[in-house]
Design an enzyme around this catalytic site. Structure first.
Site, PDB file in Angstrom:
ATOM      1  N   ASP A  24       0.830  -1.255   0.191  1.00 54.98           N
ATOM      2  CA  ASP A  24       0.060  -0.103  -0.008  1.00 54.98           C
ATOM      3  C   ASP A  24       0.900   1.152   0.113  1.00 54.98           C
ATOM      4  O   ASP A  24       2.056   1.216   0.629  1.00 54.98           O
ATOM      5  CB  ASP A  24      -0.789  -0.091   1.320  1.00 54.98           C
ATOM      6  N   GLU A  26       0.863   5.460   0.016  1.00 58.08           N
ATOM      7  CA  GLU A  26       0.571   6.946   0.441  1.00 58.08           C
ATOM      8  C   GLU A  26       1.166   7.711  -0.413  1.00 58.08           C
ATOM      9  O   GLU A  26       2.399   7.732  -0.747  1.00 58.08           O
ATOM     10  CB  GLU A  26       0.702   7.361   1.882  1.00 58.08           C
ATOM     11  N   HIS A 165      -5.402   4.972   6.371  1.00 55.37           N
ATOM     12  CA  HIS A 165      -4.753   5.856   5.300  1.00 55.37           C
ATOM     13  C   HIS A 165      -3.359   5.664   5.652  1.00 55.37           C
ATOM     14  O   HIS A 165      -2.581   6.797   5.394  1.00 55.37           O
ATOM     15  CB  HIS A 165      -5.406   7.231   5.091  1.00 55.37           C
ATOM     16  N   ASP A 170      -2.766  -0.166   6.261  1.00 53.16           N
ATOM     17  CA  ASP A 170      -3.859  -0.468   5.356  1.00 53.16           C
ATOM     18  C   ASP A 170      -3.245  -2.027   4.559  1.00 53.16           C
ATOM     19  O   ASP A 170      -4.101  -2.652   3.973  1.00 53.16           O
ATOM     20  CB  ASP A 170      -3.763   0.418   4.236  1.00 53.16           C
TER      21      ASP A 170
END
Length: 584
Positions: A24, A26, A165, A170
């Site tokens: 994951d 960001e 998030h 995540d």
């Protein structure tokens, strides 16, 4: 023909043995164009066990927008001392090496990783990718979860980590979602990575459960035969990789309804490994013609092909027949329908005054009255003795030349007739004549190309293989009698001699036209070398092939009448080319 038993290694990778790296990211925005990675989180799992974790903040080249900081909790201060992506990416690639990437909405994460690899000069490893969103859309119904967002699925599957998030959190939640989805597809008969990658709810459970039939196929070129419970062929096809091709029948990539029906009836698949692609194509044709599988749509009835025959009798005429015989008659074809054959016959009758009556006439005609064609000047009246055998022979010569030799005379007359109709603005009649001309020239070109090959007792030729060595074929009377390949660097002549000694004995013409056309297409490819020829292989310089080459480009601008030939994709509808290694 070679049958092959697949090994267990061919059956796919069990999901329990697959190493997944669930990742994951960001980022500072929604697209790699103008946005950058701010955090990477990944979890490596295999067989339900966590093998390791990877997490790091990433310092972007531009400030993080305020609304992104509110969403993720990652601020510019937090990433001020973080490593840049050029340092982080190699570490992540090393962590994920040899694994299958998994992400929720994988297109987003993978696009950023690929962009980072391109930016930092690292080659993208080409990971296999599993998208949990795509799987969830097919496995999770609306009455179970309000949507397919990660938070909703994490609640549904009881994830131990709540997504918030942040990349590692995540990723951990996605691991639990992945395991929940794998459990569901396992109940539907999906147990390997290949099955998971191709899973679709459009594929029935019964269809998936029969995937093992394809998994037993060898990864080799050849022919495959789907069979029902009684062993009767349902469908015959060819493939450069039997296993890869037959697997598609059990995935969402196969959308034909009749194929899904066929798979439902299939109980086994027979692989026939072939030395060359030509051998596979020929075996496919022969098997379809022999067994007429209900789910094959082409080549099932070669006996229905039509030929135009200029009969061998004192006063020959044109006739439509299904069989080419070893007689003194001239033949043109094959035609895929009676309609196209009739069009070609009518084209010849348009400019050559052949008799059109069907009675067999003796050298001395005995009829007392002629038909209307004699009164119109469209026939010389041999039936009433108005034309001798010698005089009629000149008419027959013109027709025979059009079918087996030079088309210049007949096509010139037809063109003149076509121009006259156009000048008179009789466009409908001109269009009809144009269609007849194309039917005639196509059939005559086919016959003129095939006849020399079918009359050749033996022809041996070779083409270079990719990677070295040769493909060698032995053709007898237009039939593929044998084929082999030679290793790179080896003397090919011992292989050629062995092929000739073991090739099928063919006593005379009789090969399927489509087979001869396939063989001819192979021989005409650039690079083919003629090794030996027993017989004469020639083609008329100004024959129908030349006329066809001239007319075909015009036919496309005319709006070529496909209704005259219902199977334009068949091999015999390819434009004629020069025979490789043989003077024309």
């Amino acid at each position: 023909m070679q049958m092959v038993q697949a090994t267990f290694e061919d059956l796919g990778v069990p999901l329990a043995d697959v190493t997944f790296v669930v990742v994951d990211l960001e980022t500072t925005g929604s697209s790699p164009a103008g946005s950058q990675i701010t955090e990477v989180g990944a979890v490596k799992v295999r067989g339900g066990e966590v093998l390791g974790e990877f997490q790091t903040l990433v310092r972007p080249a531009s400030p993080i927008p305020p609304f992104i900081s509110v969403l993720t909790g990652i601020t510019n201060t937090m990433v001020a001392d973080a490593p840049p992506i050029r340092t982080v990416l190699p570490q992540f690639l090393q962590f994920a090496a040899g694994s299958v990437l998994v992400a929720h909405n994988a297109g987003f994460d993978v696009s950023f990783l690929k962009a980072a690899a391109a930016e930092t000069g690292h080659p993208w490893p080409g990971f296999a990718v599993i998208d949990t969103v795509r799987l969830a859309r097919q496995l999770v119904h609306k009455d179970e979860a309000p949507n397919h967002k990660l938070a909703s699925l994490a609640r549904l599957f009881g994830a131990a980590t709540t997504p918030d998030h942040r990349a590692l959190h995540d990723a951990r939640a996605t691991v639990d979602v992945l395991h929940g989805l794998i459990e569901r597809v396992g109940n539907l008969g999906v147990h390997t990575l290949e099955e998971l990658q191709s899973y679709s709810s459009r594929v029935s459970t019964a269809q998936r459960r029969k995937r093992f039939l394809a998994e037993a196929m060898p990864s080799a070129p050849g022919v495959y035969v789907f069979r029902d419970a009684r062993g009767e062929p349902l469908y015959v096809g060819t493939a450069s990789d039997l296993r890869r091709r037959t697997l598609t029948y059990f995935t969402a990539s196969e959308t034909r309804r009749r194929m899904a029906e066929m798979v439902g009836l299939a109980e086994s698949i027979t692989p026939i490994v072939c030395a060359t692609r030509l051998e596979a194509q020929v075996r496919e044709l022969r098997l379809i013609a022999e067994h007429k599988p209900r789910y094959n749509r082409r080549s099932r009835h070669p006996e229905k092909a039509m030929w135009v025959k200029l009969t061998a009798e004192p006063f020959p005429r044109l006739s439509i027949v299904r069989t080419v015989r070893a007689d003194d008659a001239h033949y043109a074809g094959p035609f895929t329908s009676r309609r196209t054959a009739e069009a070609a016959v009518t084209a010849v009758h348009e400019v050559v005054p052949l008799r059109q009556c069907t009675a067999r006439l003796a050298a001395r005609a005995a009829q007392t009255s002629a038909c209307v064609l004699f009164e119109m000047g469209r026939c010389g009246g041999p039936c009433v003795g108005a034309q001798s055998v010698e005089d009629y022979a000149e008419v027959v010569r013109r027709a025979g030349e059009a079918l087996t030799g030079s088309c210049r005379d007949v096509m010139g007359s037809l063109r003149a007739r076509l121009d006259a109709l156009a000048e008179q603005e009789r466009f409908e009649e001109a269009g009809t004549l144009r269609d007849r001309m194309m039917a005639l020239v196509r059939a005559a070109a086919r016959a003129q190309r095939l006849r020399p090959l079918t009359q050749t007792a033996e022809l041996v030729a070779a083409r270079p293989r990719d990677g070295g060595g040769w493909e060698v074929v032995c053709v007898r009377h237009g039939r593929l009698a044998g084929t082999t390949t030679t290793p790179a660097g080896a003397d090919p002549m011992p292989y050629v001699e062995a092929l000739r000694q073991t090739a099928e004995v063919v006593s005379g013409p009789g090969a399927l036209p489509e087979e001869s056309e396939l063989v001819l297409g192979w021989l005409e490819k650039p690079g083919t070398r003629l090794i030996d020829l027993q017989g004469t292989w020639t083609c008329p310089v100004d024959g129908a092939g030349a006329s066809r080459a001239e007319l075909e480009p015009q036919a496309s601008s005319w709006g070529d009448p496909d209704h005259l030939d219902p199977a334009p994709g068949r091999p015999w509808d390819r434009p004629a080319g020069a025979v490789a290694g043989v003077p024309g």
